[in-house]
Design a protein around this motif. Structure first.
Motif, PDB file in Angstrom:
ATOM      1  N   LYS B 135      -4.021  19.225   1.338  1.00 35.23           N
ATOM      2  CA  LYS B 135      -4.598  18.841   0.049  1.00 35.23           C
ATOM      3  C   LYS B 135      -3.590  18.071  -0.798  1.00 35.23           C
ATOM      4  N   PHE B 136      -2.343  18.550  -0.797  1.00 35.20           N
ATOM      5  CA  PHE B 136      -1.264  17.914  -1.562  1.00 35.20           C
ATOM      6  C   PHE B 136      -1.046  16.494  -1.020  1.00 35.20           C
ATOM      7  N   GLY B 137      -0.900  16.409   0.288  1.00 33.37           N
ATOM      8  CA  GLY B 137      -0.669  15.104   0.910  1.00 33.37           C
ATOM      9  C   GLY B 137      -1.825  14.148   0.670  1.00 33.37           C
ATOM     10  N   GLY B 138      -3.042  14.673   0.751  1.00 30.23           N
ATOM     11  CA  GLY B 138      -4.226  13.833   0.566  1.00 30.23           C
ATOM     12  C   GLY B 138      -4.266  13.213  -0.818  1.00 30.23           C
ATOM     13  N   LEU B 139      -4.050  14.037  -1.847  1.00 29.96           N
ATOM     14  CA  LEU B 139      -4.127  13.507  -3.215  1.00 29.96           C
ATOM     15  C   LEU B 139      -2.938  12.597  -3.501  1.00 29.96           C
ATOM     16  N   ALA B 140      -1.737  12.976  -3.020  1.00 34.61           N
ATOM     17  CA  ALA B 140      -0.558  12.140  -3.259  1.00 34.61           C
ATOM     18  C   ALA B 140      -0.746  10.761  -2.629  1.00 34.61           C
ATOM     19  N   THR B 141      -1.326  10.733  -1.426  1.00 36.74           N
ATOM     20  CA  THR B 141      -1.567   9.443  -0.780  1.00 36.74           C
ATOM     21  C   THR B 141      -2.591   8.628  -1.556  1.00 36.74           C
ATOM     22  N   ALA B 142      -3.634   9.319  -2.055  1.00 34.74           N
ATOM     23  CA  ALA B 142      -4.653   8.612  -2.836  1.00 34.74           C
ATOM     24  C   ALA B 142      -4.020   7.976  -4.076  1.00 34.74           C
ATOM     25  N   LEU B 143      -3.122   8.716  -4.736  1.00 35.40           N
ATOM     26  CA  LEU B 143      -2.461   8.188  -5.938  1.00 35.40           C
ATOM     27  C   LEU B 143      -1.533   7.037  -5.559  1.00 35.40           C
ATOM     28  N   PHE B 144      -0.832   7.186  -4.435  1.00 38.48           N
ATOM     29  CA  PHE B 144       0.073   6.128  -3.987  1.00 38.48           C
ATOM     30  C   PHE B 144      -0.706   4.825  -3.773  1.00 38.48           C
ATOM     31  N   LEU B 145      -1.877   4.939  -3.156  1.00 42.74           N
ATOM     32  CA  LEU B 145      -2.692   3.739  -2.927  1.00 42.74           C
ATOM     33  C   LEU B 145      -3.147   3.138  -4.250  1.00 42.74           C
ATOM     34  N   LEU B 146      -3.523   4.024  -5.200  1.00 46.74           N
ATOM     35  CA  LEU B 146      -3.976   3.561  -6.514  1.00 46.74           C
ATOM     36  C   LEU B 146      -2.864   2.777  -7.211  1.00 46.74           C
ATOM     37  N   LEU B 147      -1.611   3.222  -7.045  1.00 50.31           N
ATOM     38  CA  LEU B 147      -0.487   2.584  -7.736  1.00 50.31           C
ATOM     39  C   LEU B 147       0.047   1.380  -6.981  1.00 50.31           C
ATOM     40  N   THR B 148      -0.136   1.390  -5.654  1.00 52.96           N
ATOM     41  CA  THR B 148       0.443   0.326  -4.833  1.00 52.96           C
ATOM     42  C   THR B 148      -0.428  -0.932  -4.811  1.00 52.96           C
ATOM     43  N   ALA B 149      -1.750  -0.725  -4.796  1.00 55.12           N
ATOM     44  CA  ALA B 149      -2.657  -1.882  -4.701  1.00 55.12           C
ATOM     45  C   ALA B 149      -2.362  -2.931  -5.783  1.00 55.12           C
ATOM     46  N   PRO B 150      -2.232  -2.540  -7.070  1.00 53.38           N
ATOM     47  CA  PRO B 150      -1.952  -3.566  -8.084  1.00 53.38           C
ATOM     48  C   PRO B 150      -0.589  -4.237  -7.895  1.00 53.38           C
ATOM     49  N   LEU B 151       0.399  -3.448  -7.425  1.00 54.87           N
ATOM     50  CA  LEU B 151       1.726  -4.043  -7.220  1.00 54.87           C
ATOM     51  C   LEU B 151       1.662  -5.138  -6.163  1.00 54.87           C
ATOM     52  N   LEU B 152       0.865  -4.897  -5.116  1.00 54.33           N
ATOM     53  CA  LEU B 152       0.746  -5.908  -4.060  1.00 54.33           C
ATOM     54  C   LEU B 152       0.075  -7.168  -4.601  1.00 54.33           C
ATOM     55  N   ILE B 153      -0.933  -6.982  -5.484  1.00 50.82           N
ATOM     56  CA  ILE B 153      -1.598  -8.149  -6.074  1.00 50.82           C
ATOM     57  C   ILE B 153      -0.600  -8.960  -6.900  1.00 50.82           C
ATOM     58  N   MET B 154       0.212  -8.248  -7.693  1.00 51.70           N
ATOM     59  CA  MET B 154       1.221  -8.941  -8.501  1.00 51.70           C
ATOM     60  C   MET B 154       2.220  -9.677  -7.602  1.00 51.70           C
ATOM     61  N   TYR B 155       2.580  -9.023  -6.486  1.00 51.69           N
ATOM     62  CA  TYR B 155       3.547  -9.605  -5.556  1.00 51.69           C
ATOM     63  C   TYR B 155       3.009 -10.900  -4.962  1.00 51.69           C
ATOM     64  N   VAL B 156       1.759 -10.861  -4.542  1.00 48.30           N
ATOM     65  CA  VAL B 156       1.132 -12.060  -3.988  1.00 48.30           C
ATOM     66  C   VAL B 156       1.104 -13.161  -5.049  1.00 48.30           C
ATOM     67  N   GLY B 157       0.753 -12.749  -6.295  1.00 50.73           N
ATOM     68  CA  GLY B 157       0.733 -13.711  -7.405  1.00 50.73           C
ATOM     69  C   GLY B 157       2.098 -14.342  -7.618  1.00 50.73           C
TER      70      GLY B 157
END
Lengths: 302, 298
Positions: B135-157
């Motif tokens: 459960k811990f790993g599942g939610l932590a990964t979900a949050l990581f994806l939530l935080l990483t997706a925008p960073l990747l968009i900025m990086y591409v930009g």
């Protein structure tokens, strides 16, 4: 070889003793565990699953020690708790698939076994609807399905008939009998109703206040606890007299007559007596005795 | 003349079939529960309605990042830097992160408690610590994806705007390390609170209170102490008391990120303490969750 063995098993809680030096052997088949509420039935199941440690004594399932080999036992056991345990917002199919995966089945096997198992417990189209809208009977079937979906070697069913109406009760009992006869899975089933368990069990264990009261094959029990209730439209006393003459023990209970049901010949005797008096037969039913009545007789014998 | 087709549908009752296929062990079961929790955090495999909130929050996170990426490209001639550094993005959008944790941590744990499904897990091969880890790993990964997706968009930009690629990549990687810490701390604190109540609404409210209130209170106090009282060190130490400022301090010292909190950790000693407290907080969440599930009534 016994599937379940306990030896002097004791479980004490701060306020009560739930199990008191209980020693039982369970052979393959349908085994009924009967006791009043609080007699220690659920406690025994939890100890057997390795979910709760015993205070003293030993218990084993398939010859495996419940403390040392808990995970190994739990792989081969199905458990249906007494209380509600179903999420309201998912469908029976989704829920049972998930629980199958939690038992170690690969994804495709989990889906296949879920479809099979739900069909066996009698859930059809409704299995795609959220469980929250199910009747008690349907919920009990889902609870049973999640205990069976991984094809265990033994299922432990805690009060599976709780909250069901008489028809639902009969269907559930028939289903439990099938689990052993057709599926070949040993069943440990608890109830506070001796009458319903003796119909489907090969062996009945009665516990009271955590101690073993009686452990015997069902035929022994049947002699002492099956009764026939007869109600006639008139001339109750005359019918009673006729039946007594025919050699039956008859007790008067208000408008009803209670006969001990020794064999099928009893039905013939009732038919003949009613016909001889020329009255109508209103009721003819097997009475299921509440466990306390059996205890009462036991104490009277002592 | 066509032959009559005698073949109509026949339902065969094939009876009970034994299962003799593979039975996967504890580790694979825990992995299945992990992916179930991860998918559940985004409402996947659940009703359409439960997808709305997490997907919307992910959308907002990405939208803001997209705007930053557009600004970088439009203004490429004027500036060679993103208007918001990667490592500051999480801190700036922390409200969205808080809402996501508050909404999804109770989904992960409170449901099993409320519907009393927990005993069904523990009567299977899974151990209690496996349940907590999944459960811990599942939610932590979900949050990581939530935080990483925008960073990747900025990086591409940033790459499209032809900012220096080496610098951008280095900054991004450091920021990703920061998001890992953010994700684990937020998941841990959120799950501990969620595990205490079977009532989802209460869980949501409690988690928002813990994150938002502590951040507001600590930031205000830091401001007063740093600028009114003039004690920057004390203001920095106060950052230990709120999850957001704690991880921000961690980032500033370990990853050399540009901190966004009112006051950064005071000096190297402060930095070390922030790092230790961050790890201690993660360890404490893990221990508390295990303690909670060891005692859960079956």
């Amino acid at each position: 070889m016994p599937v379940i063995q306990t030896e002097e098993l004791t479980k004490r809680f701060p306020a009560t003793t739930a199990l008191d030096r209980l020693t039982i052997d369970v052979e393959p088949g349908v085994v009924g565990l009967v006791g009043a509420n609080g007699a220690g039935k659920s406690t025994l199941i939890k100890i057997l699953l390795g979910l709760s440690p015993a205070t003293s004594g030993r218990a084993s399932v398939f010859g495996l020690d419940v403390i040392k080999d808990g995970p190994e036992i739990r792989e081969r056991v199905g458990y249906m708790p007494e209380h509600d345990c179903l999420p309201a917002d998912v469908s029976a199919t989704e829920f049972v698939v998930h629980m199958a995966r939690m038992s170690g089945l690969p994804a495709d096997a989990a889906r296949e076994r879920t479809a099979d198992t739900l069909r066996h417990v009698g859930l059809y189209e409704e299995r795609y609807r959220p469980i929250g809208g199910y009747s008690t009977g349907m919920k009990q079937r889902v609870k049973l399905a999640q205990a069976l979906v991984h094809d265990p070697e033994i299922v432990m069913l805690d009060e599976p008939t709780n909250g069901l109406d008489p028809v639902g009760r009969d269907e559930m009992l028939a289903l439990i009998r099938r689990i052993w006869v057709e599926f070949g899975i040993t069943v440990l089933v608890t109830s506070h109703m001796l009458g319903e368990l003796e119909r489907i069990s090969d062996h009945v264990v009665v516990i009271d206040a955590g101690a073993l009261l009686r452990s015997s094959s069902t035929s022994d029990f049947t002699r002492t606890s099956q009764f026939l209730v007869v109600e006639v439209s008139a001339e109750t006393d005359a019918v009673a007299a006729t039946l007594t003459e025919a050699g039956l023990t008859v007790k008067r209970d208000g408008h009803q007559l209670v006969l001990s049901l020794d064999d099928d010949e009893t039905y013939d005797l009732v038919r003949d007596a009613v016909a001889a008096q020329g009255v109508g037969l209103i009721r003819l039913e097997q009475r299921r005795h509440h466990i306390s009545e059996v205890f009462g007789e036991d104490q009277a014998d002592v | 003349m066509s032959e009559p087709t005698a073949r109509t549908g026949v339902i065969h009752d094939i009876g009970y079939r034994k299962y003799d296929g593979p039975r996967l062990g504890r580790a694979r079961v825990a992995r299945a529960l992990y992916s179930h929790s991860l998918r559940g955090a985004y409402g996947l495999g659940r009703s359409g309605r439960s997808k709305v909130l997490p997907m919307m929050l992910l959308g907002v996170m990405c939208l803001v990042a997209f705007i930053i990426a557009v600004i970088a490209n439009v203004g490429a001639g004027i500036t060679s830097e993103l208007v918001l550094p990667y490592s500051a993005y999480t801190f700036t959008t922390q409200a969205i992160l808080t809402i996501f944790v508050a909404a999804q941590a109770p989904v992960s744990l409170s449901r099993d408690l409320r519907f009393r499904t927990v005993p069904l897990y523990f009567s299977r091969p899974l151990e209690r610590s496996d349940y907590v880890l999944a459960k811990f790993g599942g939610l932590a990964t979900a949050l990581f994806l939530l935080l990483t997706a925008p960073l990747l968009i900025m990086y591409v930009g940033a790459l499209l705007a032809e900012f220096p690629a080496g610098r951008e990549t280095g900054d991004l990687l450091l920021a990703l390390l920061g998001t890992v810490v953010f994700a684990v701390v937020f998941a841990g604190v959120g799950l501990v609170v969620a595990s205490l109540t079977p009532r989802r609404g209460l869980g949501v409210a409690a988690i928002i209170t813990v994150f938002a209130l502590s951040f507001a209170a600590i930031s205000t106090l830091q401001g007063i102490i740093r600028y009114e009282v003039g004690n920057a060190d004390l203001a920095g130490w106060l950052g230990l008391l709120s999850p957001v400022t704690l991880v921000d301090g961690f980032q500033v010292w370990v990853l050399d990120a540009s901190g966004r909190a009112v006051a950064p950790p005071p000096g190297d000693a402060g930095g070390v303490v922030f790092v230790l407290v961050t790890f201690a907080a993660i360890g404490a969440c893990w221990a508390l969750l295990n303690l909670r599930y060891r005692k859960v009534s079956i």
